[in-house]
Motif scaffolding. Structure first.
Motif, PDB file in Angstrom:
ATOM      1  N   LEU A  28      -2.503  -6.165   8.549  1.00 29.83           N
ATOM      2  CA  LEU A  28      -2.651  -5.346   7.349  1.00 29.83           C
ATOM      3  C   LEU A  28      -3.265  -6.143   6.208  1.00 29.83           C
ATOM      4  O   LEU A  28      -4.155  -5.658   5.505  1.00 29.83           O
ATOM      5  CB  LEU A  28      -1.297  -4.772   6.936  1.00 29.83           C
ATOM      6  N   SER A  29      -2.836  -7.364   6.040  1.00 30.31           N
ATOM      7  CA  SER A  29      -3.376  -8.221   4.980  1.00 30.31           C
ATOM      8  C   SER A  29      -4.866  -8.482   5.181  1.00 30.31           C
ATOM      9  O   SER A  29      -5.652  -8.437   4.224  1.00 30.31           O
ATOM     10  CB  SER A  29      -2.610  -9.545   4.949  1.00 30.31           C
ATOM     11  N   SER A  30      -5.276  -8.725   6.407  1.00 32.33           N
ATOM     12  CA  SER A  30      -6.691  -8.958   6.709  1.00 32.33           C
ATOM     13  C   SER A  30      -7.522  -7.725   6.399  1.00 32.33           C
ATOM     14  O   SER A  30      -8.604  -7.823   5.815  1.00 32.33           O
ATOM     15  CB  SER A  30      -6.876  -9.343   8.179  1.00 32.33           C
ATOM     16  N   GLN A  31      -7.013  -6.559   6.769  1.00 34.88           N
ATOM     17  CA  GLN A  31      -7.741  -5.325   6.493  1.00 34.88           C
ATOM     18  C   GLN A  31      -7.884  -5.121   4.994  1.00 34.88           C
ATOM     19  O   GLN A  31      -8.945  -4.743   4.505  1.00 34.88           O
ATOM     20  CB  GLN A  31      -7.033  -4.129   7.139  1.00 34.88           C
ATOM     21  N   GLN A  32      -6.830  -5.396   4.246  1.00 38.10           N
ATOM     22  CA  GLN A  32      -6.890  -5.235   2.797  1.00 38.10           C
ATOM     23  C   GLN A  32      -7.882  -6.222   2.174  1.00 38.10           C
ATOM     24  O   GLN A  32      -8.587  -5.873   1.233  1.00 38.10           O
ATOM     25  CB  GLN A  32      -5.492  -5.383   2.195  1.00 38.10           C
TER      26      GLN A  32
END
Length: 101
Positions: A28-32
């Motif tokens: 999720l952090s990478s996508q954000q």
């Protein structure tokens, strides 16, 4: 199955749950982060291509949030099962075999 064997199974389940939780957070952090990069591209470009890429990345945020929610739920299930399940010998032996113990 002895108590130390059941303990080994529950500890391995908790360890795997921790890895799942960490991985879900990283996804999720990478996508954000990628979404943020695409949003900032608009400052440097004119035209439609960067805005289309940004729209696509923003649209994917719900997908990644869903993946995160599913993986986090599975992590919680594993942790709660490891802590509270009343193991039969056969179930503990099966999990031990699946976990490589």
């Amino acid at each position: 199955m002895t108590v130390p064997q059941i303990f080994a199974v529950t500890e391995e389940m908790k360890a795997r749950a921790g890895k799942i939780g960490a991985g879900a957070g990283e996804i999720l952090s990478s996508q954000q982060s990628v979404t943020g990069i695409f949003q900032n591209l608009g400052r440097d470009f004119s035209g439609r291509i960067p805005s289309l890429m940004t729209e696509k990345m923003i649209a994917m945020e719900d997908i990644y949030s869903g993946i995160n929610e599913t993986l986090t739920g599975y992590k919680t299930f594993l942790e709660e099962t490891a802590q509270s399940y009343d193991w039969t010998d056969a179930e503990a032996a099966k999990w031990a075999a699946n976990l490589g113990n």
